[in-house]
Design an enzyme around this catalytic site. Structure first.
Site, PDB file in Angstrom:
ATOM      1  N   CYS A  44       0.807  -1.224   0.000  1.00 13.87           N
ATOM      2  CA  CYS A  44       0.000   0.000   0.000  1.00 13.87           C
ATOM      3  C   CYS A  44       0.842   1.276   0.000  1.00 13.87           C
ATOM      4  O   CYS A  44       0.314   2.372  -0.191  1.00 13.87           O
ATOM      5  CB  CYS A  44      -0.973  -0.003   1.173  1.00 13.87           C
ATOM      6  SG  CYS A  44      -2.181  -1.338   1.067  1.00 13.87           S
TER       7      CYS A  44
ATOM      8  N   HIS B  23      -3.089   7.203   2.485  1.00 13.67           N
ATOM      9  CA  HIS B  23      -3.535   5.911   1.964  1.00 13.67           C
ATOM     10  C   HIS B  23      -4.885   5.567   2.589  1.00 13.67           C
ATOM     11  O   HIS B  23      -5.044   5.612   3.814  1.00 13.67           O
ATOM     12  CB  HIS B  23      -2.503   4.834   2.284  1.00 13.67           C
ATOM     13  CG  HIS B  23      -3.023   3.455   2.083  1.00 13.67           C
ATOM     14  ND1 HIS B  23      -3.579   3.050   0.902  1.00 13.67           N
ATOM     15  CD2 HIS B  23      -3.106   2.394   2.919  1.00 13.67           C
ATOM     16  CE1 HIS B  23      -3.977   1.792   1.019  1.00 13.67           C
ATOM     17  NE2 HIS B  23      -3.707   1.372   2.227  1.00 13.67           N
TER      18      HIS B  23
ATOM     19  N   ASN C 231     -10.284   0.140   0.382  1.00 16.78           N
ATOM     20  CA  ASN C 231      -8.825   0.236   0.306  1.00 16.78           C
ATOM     21  C   ASN C 231      -8.397  -0.375  -1.027  1.00 16.78           C
ATOM     22  O   ASN C 231      -8.518  -1.579  -1.233  1.00 16.78           O
ATOM     23  CB  ASN C 231      -8.233  -0.537   1.483  1.00 16.78           C
ATOM     24  CG  ASN C 231      -6.713  -0.546   1.494  1.00 16.78           C
ATOM     25  OD1 ASN C 231      -6.063  -0.224   0.501  1.00 16.78           O
ATOM     26  ND2 ASN C 231      -6.141  -0.920   2.633  1.00 16.78           N
TER      27      ASN C 231
END
Lengths: 95, 384
Positions: free
Chosen positions: B129, B271, B301
């Site tokens: 990520c 993020h 996500n």
């Protein structure tokens, strides 16, 4: 006394705990009693970790995040902070 | 690493964002869809309040990360082409991903091929990520070092390909998508200039975010041994503390490096992992809610794609003007983390659906510079 709230405690760790639980987690001050678990106060598992991270930042003590869980009582949390503060003071305060 | 500054104001050269694009699969899964698919012991309300996620996009079977990445890159090229000034021909393709089309080779060369960019260097970068922030930093350094002058930096993931539908910790969290920026050489005073970065890693936390099997340490057996866990696993509670600490410290390092007070940051793009992590980081930094840009509730996500998808999302922009101080910060498996400071670019972003998959992807006659009329100009993550 185990049933007293921490609101009127003069201890700085207690005062900080009350401030955080009230301000960040919206816990009613009268509920913040030593025997109450974090779950009793409405915290979930991530909130328990957030409380630990916050206490570490405030007191600069090596609280172990993996031990943060909703079954801990307020008494256990404050005792852990006190013990780690005493340990770090014994090591010259450089925990 | 110590934080680095790219191009002292008024003197140096750095990379400037020339165009921003995104790619979203059309298929929308609501929380109830994910709960039903995995027979998960949770509810829509629990997911909304505990994670901030209401729905996410998923690719259709057979559509891989490369198709998402190619479409996002094309959208970034269209975005750049529609902006004032000339659009440089991309001369490097960097794809940050955890879900490449194949274990071998990397997906970036095929993405470059689909874009008609045969011959340019192309490689994947694996930082989970944190991949886009890593990629943006690497690409900026390559521009400053003279290795390239117009890299395409893509963050793309199809996490649906590695999720365990029955895993309550991960199945509802992740969505598929891709985002991309085209960089060009420019000055630090230009809107879109990348100005500073900080990266870090700690492999001691390897097993907090992982696909345990299928790699060289525990190869995927020929008989599909059930003991070989090839699904994505995450220990969310432990990740929380690491993510909050690392993103906060890394963000502060970059702000200090530039002498930017936290309240001068107009756009904070973290993020999109979990709303509670985002709020915990932003609260610590002192960045008010209206400056926290995001689309977590709509997209979940999207791993390496999450930051560039926020940059590409017109509805998440919240009035941010070109030149406004912008801070990106990410945390992911590895463990890895990083932050980048830039200013908001001039170009208007574009969002497209995925490219169709082809048998052999032999589209070498495709022009690298697409027509801009074929893309809807305003991206939106809202769903009907």
């Amino acid at each position: 006394m185990a049933s007293e709230t921490l609101v009127h405690s003069a201890d700085p760790v207690d005062q900080h705990l009350v401030t955080v639980l009230q301000g960040k987690f919206e816990v009613a001050p009268e509920d913040i009693r030593p025997a109450a678990t974090l779950e009793d106060l409405g915290l979930d598992s991530l909130a328990a970790v957030e409380l630990y991270v916050t206490l570490q930042e405030q007191w600069q003590v090596p609280l172990d995040d993996s031990e943060a869980n909703i079954g801990l009582t307020v008494q256990q949390v404050r005792d852990t902070v006190h013990r780690l503060r005493a340990d770090s003071a014994g090591q010259g305060g450089t925990a | 690493m110590s934080p680095v500054t790219f191009g002292a104001p008024g003197t140096g050269t750095t990379a400037v964002v020339a165009g921003t694009g995104g790619c979203l699969p059309a298929r929308v899964l609501a929380n109830d869809d994910v709960i039903a698919a995995g027979a998960l012991n949770t509810t829509d309300e629990w997911l909304r309040t505990r994670t901030g996620i209401a729905r996410r996009r998923r690719t259709t079977p057979g559509t891989g990360t490369g198709a998402l990445a190619t479409a996002a890159a094309r959208a970034a090229l269209r975005s750049a082409a529609a902006a004032p000034g000339s659009t440089p021909r991309p001369d490097l393709v960097l794809l940050a991903t955890t879900t490449p089309d194949h274990p071998c080779p990397a997906s970036a060369p095929e993405v470059a091929h689909r874009l008609g960019l045969n011959g340019v260097p192309a490689f994947d970068l694996a930082a989970v990520c944190s991949g886009f922030v890593y990629g943006l930093t690497v690409a900026t350094a390559l521009v400053r070092g003279g290795v390239c002058s117009a890299p395409l930096v893509i963050g793309a993931d199809a996490f649906s390909s590695i999720l365990d539908p029955a895993d309550r910790e991960t199945a509802p969290i992740f969505g598929d998508g891709a985002g991309a920026v085209l960089l060009r050489r420019g000055g630090p005073d230009e809107p879109g200039a990348v100005l500073a970065a900080d990266l870090g890693a700690d492999g001691a936390g390897r097993d907090l975010i992982t696909v345990p099997g299928g790699g060289s340490r525990a190869p995927w057996p020929a008989d599909h041994d059930a003991r070989c866990d090839h699904r994505f696993r995450m220990r969310g509670r432990e990740v929380y503390a690491h993510a909050v600490r690392r993103m906060t410290a890394s963000s502060r390092a970059v702000l200090d490096q530039l002498g930017w007070p936290a309240d001068s940051v107009r756009a904070f793009v973290a993020h999109q992992a979990n709303q509670r992590i985002l709020d915990a980081v932003a609260d610590r930094l002192g960045i008010p809610p209206e400056r926290r840009l995001g689309n977590l509730s709509e997209l979940g996500n999207t791993a390496a794609a999450s930051i560039p998808l926020v940059l590409a999302d017109g509805s998440a922009r919240n009035g941010t003007e070109p030149g406004a101080r912008t801070l990106l910060t990410a945390f992911g498996g590895g463990l890895t983390w990083g932050s980048t400071a830039l200013t908001w670019p001039v170009s208007e972003p574009r969002i497209t659906p995925p490219e169709p998959e082809t048998d052999n992807s032999r589209r070498s006659n495709a022009s690298w510079l697409p027509k801009h009329s074929s893309t809807p100009p305003i991206p939106s993550t809202s769903t009907s």
